[in-house]
Design a protein around this motif. Structure first.
Motif, PDB file in Angstrom:
ATOM      1  N   THR A   1      -3.240  14.638   4.750  1.00 33.15           N
ATOM      2  CA  THR A   1      -4.204  13.398   5.335  1.00 33.15           C
ATOM      3  C   THR A   1      -4.589  11.974   4.789  1.00 33.15           C
ATOM      4  O   THR A   1      -5.648  10.815   4.908  1.00 33.15           O
ATOM      5  CB  THR A   1      -6.381  13.821   5.096  1.00 33.15           C
ATOM      6  N   GLN A   2      -3.793  11.593   4.370  1.00 34.21           N
ATOM      7  CA  GLN A   2      -3.453  10.521   3.460  1.00 34.21           C
ATOM      8  C   GLN A   2      -2.290   9.249   4.569  1.00 34.21           C
ATOM      9  O   GLN A   2      -1.202  10.111   4.882  1.00 34.21           O
ATOM     10  CB  GLN A   2      -3.148   9.821   1.854  1.00 34.21           C
ATOM     11  N   LYS A   3      -2.360   8.403   4.897  1.00 28.07           N
ATOM     12  CA  LYS A   3      -1.617   7.154   5.406  1.00 28.07           C
ATOM     13  C   LYS A   3      -0.142   6.870   4.796  1.00 28.07           C
ATOM     14  O   LYS A   3      -0.301   6.761   3.847  1.00 28.07           O
ATOM     15  CB  LYS A   3      -2.278   6.424   6.237  1.00 28.07           C
ATOM     16  N   ILE A   4       0.592   7.164   5.812  1.00 22.94           N
ATOM     17  CA  ILE A   4       2.436   6.433   5.309  1.00 22.94           C
ATOM     18  C   ILE A   4       2.053   5.338   4.982  1.00 22.94           C
ATOM     19  O   ILE A   4       1.247   4.707   5.164  1.00 22.94           O
ATOM     20  CB  ILE A   4       2.659   7.624   6.284  1.00 22.94           C
ATOM     21  N   GLY A   5       2.375   5.409   3.685  1.00 23.45           N
ATOM     22  CA  GLY A   5       2.484   4.416   2.831  1.00 23.45           C
ATOM     23  C   GLY A   5       1.369   3.714   2.403  1.00 23.45           C
ATOM     24  O   GLY A   5       1.155   2.660   1.473  1.00 23.45           O
ATOM     25  N   THR A   6       0.730   4.799   2.484  1.00 22.28           N
ATOM     26  CA  THR A   6      -0.707   4.428   1.108  1.00 22.28           C
ATOM     27  C   THR A   6      -0.594   6.001   0.484  1.00 22.28           C
ATOM     28  O   THR A   6      -1.497   6.084  -0.695  1.00 22.28           O
ATOM     29  CB  THR A   6      -2.032   4.886   2.297  1.00 22.28           C
ATOM     30  N   ARG A   7       0.156   6.741   0.139  1.00 19.02           N
ATOM     31  CA  ARG A   7       0.444   7.726  -1.015  1.00 19.02           C
ATOM     32  C   ARG A   7       1.180   7.338  -1.838  1.00 19.02           C
ATOM     33  O   ARG A   7       1.625   6.228  -2.040  1.00 19.02           O
ATOM     34  CB  ARG A   7       1.150   8.684   0.258  1.00 19.02           C
ATOM     35  N   ARG A   8       0.939   7.958  -3.249  1.00 14.30           N
ATOM     36  CA  ARG A   8       1.074   7.904  -4.662  1.00 14.30           C
ATOM     37  C   ARG A   8       2.183   8.159  -4.570  1.00 14.30           C
ATOM     38  O   ARG A   8       2.663   8.168  -5.708  1.00 14.30           O
ATOM     39  CB  ARG A   8       0.123   7.639  -5.423  1.00 14.30           C
ATOM     40  N   ILE A   9       3.184   8.966  -3.823  1.00 17.10           N
ATOM     41  CA  ILE A   9       4.064  10.173  -3.767  1.00 17.10           C
ATOM     42  C   ILE A   9       4.492  10.798  -2.644  1.00 17.10           C
ATOM     43  O   ILE A   9       4.365  10.064  -1.868  1.00 17.10           O
ATOM     44  CB  ILE A   9       3.678  11.971  -4.056  1.00 17.10           C
TER      45      ILE A   9
END
Length: 284
Positions: free
Chosen positions: A110-118
């Motif tokens: 549910t996290q936008k690509i580019g904002t993911r910590r992993i």
């Protein structure tokens, strides 16, 4: 994390005892460090009563290893368990590293690509470390190692077999085959991906989360084997559920409109038949 691990141990032992199998058939919890230094946990399955004839490093997608709801909540999800069962039946060991829980995440979907910590940097480091760890085990054969991944884990397969990267080229051990189910291929295509091992892509024709077109182009550019299964969406090899729309996923071909996910039993059987063929040839 400790509660999840204890629950999994108890669950697996109970299942195997009820089935009349020795408790040793339950998966082993192991720990090793990622190449980036993160302490990782993995679950290792081995065939009962015989030494494995090959080892598969199996890489989870953005939702992680474990079921988030339902009767299997906190346990390996149905697809991962089904694959572990398939691989053990074929005589192989399976290693399922957890890239999310050790880093404080349960899901990236549910996290936008580019904002993911992993991202794929971490997944590549974990995958290469898992290969190295598994190859050093007394029950494994370093020349019979394979990679398998789904979605975000499929992209990790690409990241860990990209000979254009110095860290991949520096690894003394390469898998004999790498199989990626519906990965995101756009980044690899743009970066000039070059195979360090034979690559096979398993794609859904109607996938609107990680669309097949970039992967088909990547296959044409790299020489990878490409299989596109008709009338199939993302997660087409899931052994449970039905096709549905996930409106909580912000990525995909139509951002904000959700993505289709769910099984196609015909495509699943075809893809798994090809997977069996590939592994048997690779491990012969």
């Amino acid at each position: 994390m400790a509660q999840v691990q204890q629950g999994l141990k108890a669950f697996f032992v109970a299942v195997f005892l009820l089935a009349g199998l020795p408790a040793g058939a339950a998966p082993q919890e192991v720990r090793f460090a990622s190449l980036d230094g993160t302490p990782l946990t993995a679950w290792v399955f081995q065939p009962v009563g015989r030494a494995p004839t090959g080892t598969v490093i199996a890489l989870h997608g953005c939702g992680g290893l474990y079921a988030a709801s339902g009767a299997r909540k906190g346990q390996l999800n149905a697809r991962h368990q089904a694959m572990a069962d398939l691989l053990m039946a074929e005589g192989y060991a399976a290693v399922f590293p957890d890239s999310l829980t050790p880093r404080g995440e349960s899901s990236l979907c549910t996290q936008k690509i580019g904002t993911r910590r992993i991202d794929q940097g971490e997944r590549r480091a974990d995958t290469l470390a898992a290969l190295t760890w598994a190859a050093a085990q007394p029950w494994a054969q370093a020349q019979r190692m394979a990679l398998l991944g789904w979605s975000h884990g499929g992209s990790a397969v690409l990241a860990a077999t990209d000979a254009a990267r110095a860290d991949v080229r520096a690894q003394p051990l390469q898998p004999v085959v790498a199989i990626a189910f519906y990965p995101g291929c756009s980044a690899a295509l743009k970066s000039g991906y070059r195979m360090s091992a034979p690559l096979v892509l398993m794609l859904g024709e109607k996938d609107d989360w990680t669309p097949p077109a970039p992967c088909v182009a990547l296959g044409n550019a790299s020489g990878a084997e490409v299989n596109v299964y008709p009338d199939s969406y993302h997660d087409f090899d899931n052994p449970t559920g039905q096709v549905r729309v996930r409106t909580d996923v912000p990525n995909g071909t139509h951002p904000g409109q959700g993505v289709h996910v769910g099984p196609n039993p015909v495509a699943r059987e075809q893809a798994y038949a090809r997977l069996r063929e590939l592994l048997r040839k690779a491990f012969q």
